[in-house]
Motif scaffolding. Sequence first.
Motif: not given
Length: 433
Positions: A164-168
């Motif tokens: 997964m790509k998770d950005m914050y």
Amino acid sequence: MDAILIKNMRYSKLFVQTLKTPPRDADTVNHKLLTQAGFIEQLMAGVYTYLPLGLRVLKRIEQIVREEMNGIGGQEILMPVLHPKHIWEISGGWNSIDVLFKIKSRTQKEYALGQSEEEVVTPLVMKHVNSYNDLPKAVYQIHWKFRDELRAKSGILRGREFYMKDMYSFHESQKDFDSFYEIVKKAYLKVYERLGLVAKVTEASGGSFTTKISYEFMVLTDAGEDDILYCDTCEFCVNLEIAKVKESGICPKCSSGKLHKARASEAGNVFDLGQKYTKDFDTPFIGRDGKQHYAYMGCYGIGISRAMGILVEKHHDDKGIIWPKTVAPFQVHLISINSENETVRKTADEVYSELMKQGFDIFYDDRDVRAGEKFADCDLIGIPFRIVISSNTDIATSIEFKKRTEDKAKFYSLEKITELLKKEFPTKTRTED
């Protein structure tokens, strides 16, 4: 990305071969075709090995996502998968998130396997934010995630382990977050367009992340796990679990279109986290007024492995997978018929060599097997273009050339085929010597 992927491959050297039939327990198209075509292999329910062909697709999807996240100012990092218990206790997730994998070490210390990274990224980023001048910030990673699902199902659409790509993102105000959300939304839609998918921006529940409304990017597919209502006139779309309108009703946004129910699969999501995590971890910054404030956060996910499964659900026929050319494991599937014939073999090798020189990704089926088996495997694997070399081939005038999406082959010179492929795959997508 190309540096970590072999540009060309001979089928005879590939350690994985296709299967004559799909696995008996496969209940979805993606599970059946990806396993039968040799892209993945199941280790246990919800956990898969990505084989050479599958890894190539995964990395191509990953690179498209990476380019678009970099394009909006995201900075890539890599965070731990193994988390100490106490950070999840600070956020309240240790006892409230039922899918959180919990493990205990030999020292009796307890840990979690990351299903999300708010607990890690919040203190990490805010440690480097002293004042409003240091905001906004956006960091992301592309990494493995874990969910303790009671029942993993639907192939790689719902696994216990997934990529997964998770950005914050971190913002001075709600207004700044709202502005950035619109930027991310456009980038997400561009990602799906490049992947060959059409996604609908859908209002949904915030789940365990937030009490606010979240936004999911849903792709219509019978293998999906959610029911949505979408308007046939405007962009309005809502997850049925929070819908306050009914199927066949009038769209509340445009007041003219009708709402239709459909099954869909979530390809991405956006959560407005507010100030929950920055307050939980007590990480304030100094605002414009000289006082302490807590940053507003957003979380933005795209399932890389999930997208691969959705692509197969959307792009296949009764013969196999039909990969969009942007994510296909190779650009051209080269087949030699009667490979034991020295003339055919030399001609096929010459075509293989010339196309490699032009920078194309070639999957060369040089095996000594029946023509029918090669053609069946070609359709099953789903590479966009097929070239066939036989005893009737003349490089100067008549090489068989066919798109995976077309029934009839055409015949061109190698020079013409090279010209056609260059139009389909601009220089950016290949490596010329």
